[in-house]
Design an enzyme around this catalytic site. Structure first.
Site, PDB file in Angstrom:
ATOM      1  N   ASP A  10      85.701   3.375  42.013  1.00  0.00           N
ATOM      2  CA  ASP A  10      85.113   4.270  43.025  1.00  0.00           C
ATOM      3  C   ASP A  10      83.649   4.461  42.668  1.00  0.00           C
ATOM      4  O   ASP A  10      83.199   4.054  41.592  1.00  0.00           O
ATOM      5  CB  ASP A  10      85.847   5.626  43.032  1.00  0.00           C
ATOM      6  CG  ASP A  10      85.251   6.574  44.080  1.00  0.00           C
ATOM      7  OD1 ASP A  10      84.883   6.105  45.173  1.00  0.00           O
ATOM      8  OD2 ASP A  10      85.128   7.784  43.803  1.00  0.00           O
ATOM      9  N   SER A  11      82.925   5.144  43.570  1.00  0.00           N
ATOM     10  CA  SER A  11      81.523   5.427  43.279  1.00  0.00           C
ATOM     11  C   SER A  11      81.382   6.424  42.131  1.00  0.00           C
ATOM     12  O   SER A  11      80.288   6.568  41.596  1.00  0.00           O
ATOM     13  CB  SER A  11      80.842   6.014  44.517  1.00  0.00           C
ATOM     14  OG  SER A  11      81.343   7.307  44.771  1.00  0.00           O
ATOM     15  N   TYR A  42      77.775   6.691  47.539  1.00  0.00           N
ATOM     16  CA  TYR A  42      77.771   5.494  48.373  1.00  0.00           C
ATOM     17  C   TYR A  42      77.584   5.842  49.855  1.00  0.00           C
ATOM     18  O   TYR A  42      77.162   4.992  50.642  1.00  0.00           O
ATOM     19  CB  TYR A  42      79.122   4.771  48.268  1.00  0.00           C
ATOM     20  CG  TYR A  42      79.387   3.969  47.011  1.00  0.00           C
ATOM     21  CD1 TYR A  42      78.459   3.876  45.983  1.00  0.00           C
ATOM     22  CD2 TYR A  42      80.586   3.288  46.880  1.00  0.00           C
ATOM     23  CE1 TYR A  42      78.738   3.127  44.849  1.00  0.00           C
ATOM     24  CE2 TYR A  42      80.860   2.521  45.754  1.00  0.00           C
ATOM     25  CZ  TYR A  42      79.934   2.449  44.738  1.00  0.00           C
ATOM     26  OH  TYR A  42      80.207   1.704  43.624  1.00  0.00           O
ATOM     27  N   GLY A  43      77.980   7.061  50.197  1.00  0.00           N
ATOM     28  CA  GLY A  43      78.208   7.397  51.604  1.00  0.00           C
ATOM     29  C   GLY A  43      77.017   7.342  52.538  1.00  0.00           C
ATOM     30  O   GLY A  43      77.190   7.350  53.753  1.00  0.00           O
ATOM     31  N   CYS A  73      88.200   4.219  47.223  1.00  0.00           N
ATOM     32  CA  CYS A  73      86.946   4.625  47.851  1.00  0.00           C
ATOM     33  C   CYS A  73      87.088   4.444  49.369  1.00  0.00           C
ATOM     34  O   CYS A  73      87.247   3.317  49.845  1.00  0.00           O
ATOM     35  CB  CYS A  73      85.817   3.752  47.297  1.00  0.00           C
ATOM     36  SG  CYS A  73      84.237   4.095  48.091  1.00  0.00           S
ATOM     37  N   THR A  75      84.824   4.882  51.567  1.00  0.00           N
ATOM     38  CA  THR A  75      83.624   4.261  52.130  1.00  0.00           C
ATOM     39  C   THR A  75      83.724   2.737  52.083  1.00  0.00           C
ATOM     40  O   THR A  75      83.418   2.058  53.069  1.00  0.00           O
ATOM     41  CB  THR A  75      82.384   4.755  51.340  1.00  0.00           C
ATOM     42  OG1 THR A  75      82.387   6.185  51.342  1.00  0.00           O
ATOM     43  CG2 THR A  75      81.102   4.256  51.956  1.00  0.00           C
ATOM     44  N   CYS A 185      87.811  10.651  51.966  1.00  0.00           N
ATOM     45  CA  CYS A 185      86.963  10.303  50.814  1.00  0.00           C
ATOM     46  C   CYS A 185      87.718  10.760  49.581  1.00  0.00           C
ATOM     47  O   CYS A 185      88.190  11.908  49.523  1.00  0.00           O
ATOM     48  CB  CYS A 185      85.619  11.015  50.916  1.00  0.00           C
ATOM     49  SG  CYS A 185      84.635  10.916  49.406  1.00  0.00           S
ATOM     50  N   THR A 186      87.827   9.885  48.593  1.00  0.00           N
ATOM     51  CA  THR A 186      88.661  10.212  47.440  1.00  0.00           C
ATOM     52  C   THR A 186      88.090  11.358  46.596  1.00  0.00           C
ATOM     53  O   THR A 186      88.821  11.992  45.842  1.00  0.00           O
ATOM     54  CB  THR A 186      88.855   8.971  46.553  1.00  0.00           C
ATOM     55  OG1 THR A 186      87.567   8.428  46.228  1.00  0.00           O
ATOM     56  CG2 THR A 186      89.677   7.925  47.272  1.00  0.00           C
ATOM     57  N   HIS A 187      86.799  11.616  46.738  1.00  0.00           N
ATOM     58  CA  HIS A 187      86.248  12.767  46.026  1.00  0.00           C
ATOM     59  C   HIS A 187      86.850  14.090  46.517  1.00  0.00           C
ATOM     60  O   HIS A 187      86.891  15.072  45.777  1.00  0.00           O
ATOM     61  CB  HIS A 187      84.729  12.845  46.228  1.00  0.00           C
ATOM     62  CG  HIS A 187      83.925  11.974  45.320  1.00  0.00           C
ATOM     63  ND1 HIS A 187      83.858  10.615  45.448  1.00  0.00           N
ATOM     64  CD2 HIS A 187      83.110  12.284  44.260  1.00  0.00           C
ATOM     65  CE1 HIS A 187      83.050  10.122  44.518  1.00  0.00           C
ATOM     66  NE2 HIS A 187      82.593  11.114  43.784  1.00  0.00           N
TER      67      HIS A 187
END
Ligand code: DGL
Length: 270
Positions: A10-11, A42-43, A73, A75, A185-187
Site C-alpha cells: 500500500d502507499s 497516492y490519492g 490499496c 487507489t 481506501c484501506t487507510h
C-alpha cells in the site's frame, strides 16, 4: 501447503488494515508488507503515474517470493485493475470483494463510498456497485485530507482535525441517509471509530481490506496454498523511525514489527 509469504503493499499505513485482517483469519500465513510511506499519499496523483507505481509495487512484492499478492490499496485497485489482473503472480485488489460483500446485504438503502480523489475520479467502485446493486443509489465522496492526517498519526477519534474532516466529508452522505458506507481506501479502517461516531450505529461500515482478506483465505484454501509459520515483516520506503512509532498503534501491539527501510522508488513526474 506453501510456506512462501503473502506479499501485501500500500502507499503506507493503510495496508496495515489488510495485514490485520489477513492475520486474524489466516494466522499461519507468512506476510511481508511493503509500505510506500515515502511516496504517500497516492490519492492525488495522475493516473499514468499510479499505473507505473502499481507495476513497481507488484515487482517489489514479487521480489519477496510472494505466492499471492494483496494490493491493499483502493487507489491502485481502481486505477490499475487490468495491471493487477494480468500480473504473473495471482493478485487480489480491494474492489471486487467489497462490492460482492455489499451485494450480499439485500438492503435497499443508499450506499456511500468514501475513497481517495483518484479512486473517485476512476468511477470504478460506483460502476461496480451500480452493476451489483441496481436497486440502490450510490454516492461517492473523495476525502483527500484523511490519508495525510493518518500518515501523520492523527487517527484517534478524539483528534480535532480528524473530527472536522470527518464532518466535512460525511455530512453530504448523512443527508442522503445512507445505510452502508464502503471504506474504499484501506487507510480508512484506521479511523473507523471516528467515522462510526459521526454516522451512528445504524450505518454499516464495510472495510475493503477485511472483505479482500476473506477472498484471499478462500483462494489459498481452494488451491492448497495455505502457509505455515505466521511470520510478519515490513519494508518501508519512509523513515524507519516514523514507521516504528506509528505501526504498533495501527497494529494494536506494543512493539514495532521487524522492519527495514529502503529508498523510495523513482517516480517520474507527468
Ligand atoms: N490506502 C490507499 C488506498 O486504499 C492509498 C491512499 C493514498 O495514499 O492516498 O487508496
Amino acid at each position: 501447503m506453501d510456506s512462501r509469504p503473502v506479499g501485501i503493499f500500500d502507499s503506507g499505513f493503510g495496508g496495515l488494515t489488510a495485514v490485520r485482517a489477513l492475520r486474524a483469519i489466516c494466522p499461519a500465513e507468512n506476510i511481508v508488507f511493503f509500505a510506500d510511506n515515502g511516496r504517500a499519499p497516492y490519492g492525488g496523483r495522475p493516473v499514468a503515474q499510479l499505473r507505473r507505481m502499481a507495476v513497481q509495487n507488484l515487482d517489489m512484492a514479487a521480489s519477496f517470493d510472494a505466492k499471492v499478492i494483496f494490493a491493499a490499496c483502493g487507489t491502485l485497485s481502481s486505477n490499475a485493475a487490468d495491471i493487477l489482473r494480468e500480473y504473473p503472480v495471482p493478485t487480489f485488489g480491494v474492489l471486487d470483494a467489497a462490492v460482492a460483500s455489499i451485494a450480499a446485504q439485500r438492503a435497499a438503502s443508499p450506499i456511500g463510498v468514501i475513497a481517495t480523489q483518484a479512486t473517485v475520479n476512476s468511477g470504478a467502485f460506483e460502476r461496480a456497485l451500480r452493476r451489483a446493486c441496481p436497486e440502490r443509489e450510490v454516492y461517492a465522496q473523495a476525502c483527500p485530507s484523511f490519508v495525510p492526517l493518518i500518515e501523520s498519526g492523527c487517527a484517534d477519534a478524539e483528534n480535532a482535525a480528524l473530527r472536522e474532516a470527518v464532518a466535512e466529508y460525511l455530512q453530504p452522505l448523512r443527508e442522503k441517509e445512507i445505510g452502508t458506507l464502503l471504506l474504499g481506501c484501506t487507510h480508512y479502517g484506521l479511523i473507523a471509530p471516528a467515522l462510526r461516531d459521526y454516522l451512528g450505529e445504524n450505518v454499516m461500515l464495510v472495510d475493503a481490506s477485511e472483505c479482500a482478506a476473506g477472498f484471499i483465505k478462500n483462494y489459498l484454501e481452494q488451491n492448497d496454498m495455505c502457509g505455515a509459520g505466521g511470520s510478519f515483516r515490513c519494508v518501508t520506503s519512509g523513515a524507519r523511525k516514523h514507521f516504528d512509532a506509528l505501526s504498533p498503534l495501527f497494529l494494536g501491539q506494543k512493539e514495532p514489527p521487524e522492519t527495514v527501510a529502503v529508498p523510495p522508488m523513482p517516480t517520474e513526474e507527468e
